[in-house]
Write an enzyme that holds these catalytic residues in place. Structure first.
Site, PDB file in Angstrom:
ATOM      1  CD  GLU A  95       2.163 -17.187  59.651  1.00  6.31           C
ATOM      2  OE1 GLU A  95       3.019 -16.316  59.905  1.00  6.31           O
ATOM      3  OE2 GLU A  95       2.438 -18.279  59.103  1.00  6.31           O
ATOM      4  CD  GLU A 165       2.501 -16.577  51.568  1.00  2.00           C
ATOM      5  OE1 GLU A 165       3.642 -16.983  51.417  1.00  2.00           O
ATOM      6  OE2 GLU A 165       2.084 -16.130  52.655  1.00  2.00           O
ATOM      7  N   GLY A 171       3.644 -23.566  55.805  1.00  2.00           N
ATOM      8  CA  GLY A 171       4.279 -24.242  56.932  1.00  2.00           C
ATOM      9  C   GLY A 171       3.847 -25.678  57.107  1.00  2.00           C
TER      10      GLY A 171
HETATM   11  P1  PGA Z   1       6.359 -21.479  54.380  1.00  2.00           P
HETATM   12  O1  PGA Z   1       5.747 -20.026  54.681  1.00  2.00           O
HETATM   13  O2  PGA Z   1       7.301 -21.344  53.205  1.00  2.00           O
HETATM   14  O3  PGA Z   1       7.062 -21.871  55.634  1.00  2.00           O
HETATM   15  O4  PGA Z   1       5.206 -22.382  54.049  1.00  2.00           O
HETATM   16  C1  PGA Z   1       5.404 -19.146  53.648  1.00  2.00           C
HETATM   17  C2  PGA Z   1       4.833 -17.877  54.224  1.00  2.00           C
HETATM   18  O5  PGA Z   1       4.124 -17.920  55.234  1.00  2.00           O
HETATM   19  O6  PGA Z   1       5.063 -16.780  53.678  1.00  2.00           O
END
Ligand code: PGA
Length: 253
Positions: A95, A165, A171
């Site tokens: 992000e 990730e 998400g």
């Molecule tokens: P999530 O997020 O478990 O909601 O997919 C993981 C993260 O962004 O670290």
């Protein structure tokens, strides 16, 4: 021997009342066999420090400045995080890379800033869906990891936590499959063996839609040392269940 690590990434969620309930429950019920931590928004570091005092649950921040001190309005230094007894700082979350334009070099400088004050950076790496579909997963990971070498000596590289990730799994409710995850964790381990001291002691986490029902399988993978948990870390029972899954996975190693 390294223990498994489960880190909650609260992102920009919470308020004083909800945080207190979450911190109290997590600190009372986290299993002893794994290391659990929560990365909270900056204004709540003091609350986490107080609520978790005397508990085995560690805490940290979700970002940090690359700079030490000075005229950098809005920034928070690694030294300030240490002042609040943080153990961890997430750097390079997708992000931040996507929404705030952080590039590989900046992420590496932030990781170095965290290590310089004796804290542990959790360096996030991972490919987008388009990159996966184009068959570029290893090339992207290689580029993200290689940038670290410019700023970190091999002994420093051995002190990181790396979190894989995949952007498309964050998400979305769509976790990567165990086969996909192990393939990348194995690639990261190999990269560490080529560049870092004590590469096998470095903890590699998986993050992206980890839930109580998928955690055990993901944590039991050969190169998995735990998880970075977003949405499910905001629900105390789910986060505790995920930490328990890590405890079960470590027992069977
Ligand atoms: P999530 O997020 O478990 O909601 O997919 C993981 C993260 O962004 O670290």
């Amino acid at each position: 021997m390294k223990s498994k690590l489960v880190v909650g990434n609260w992102k920009m969620n919470g308020d004083r009342v909800r945080n207190q309930a979450l911190l109290d429950k997590v600190s009372r019920h986290s299993p002893a066999q794994v290391e659990c931590a929560v990365c909270v928004p900056f204004p709540y570091l003091a609350q986490a420090q107080e609520a978790l005092a005397g508990s085995p649950v560690a805490f940290g921040a979700q970002d940090v400045s690359e700079f030490t001190e000075g005229a950098y309005t809005g920034e928070v230094s690694a030294g300030m995080l240490r002042d609040f007894a943080c153990r961890y700082a997430i750097v390079g979350h997708s992000e931040r890379r996507m929404l705030f334009g952080e590039d590989d070099a900046l992420v590496a400088r932030k990781a170095a800033a965290v290590l310089r004050v004796g804290l542990v950076p959790i360096v996030c790496v991972g490919e987008s869906l388009a990159e996966r579909e184009a068959g570029r997963v290893e090339a992207v990971l290689q580029r993200q990891l290689d940038a670290l070498v410019q700023h970190l000596a091999s002994d420093m590289l051995g002190q990181l936590v790396v979190a894989y990730e995949p952007v498309w799994a964050i998400g979305t409710g769509r976790a990567a499959s165990p086969e996909q995850v192990q393939a990348v964790l194995g690639f990261i381990r190999q990269w560490l063996r080529e560049h870092a001291d004590s590469a096998d002691e470095v903890r590699i986490l998986y993050g992206g839609s980890v839930k109580p029902d998928t955690a055990l399988e993901l944590f039991a993978l050969p190169d998995s040392d735990g998880g970075l948990i977003g949405g499910a870390s905001l629900v105390a029972d789910q986060f505790i269940e995920i930490c328990e899954a890590a405890a079960i996975a470590s027992q069977s190693e």
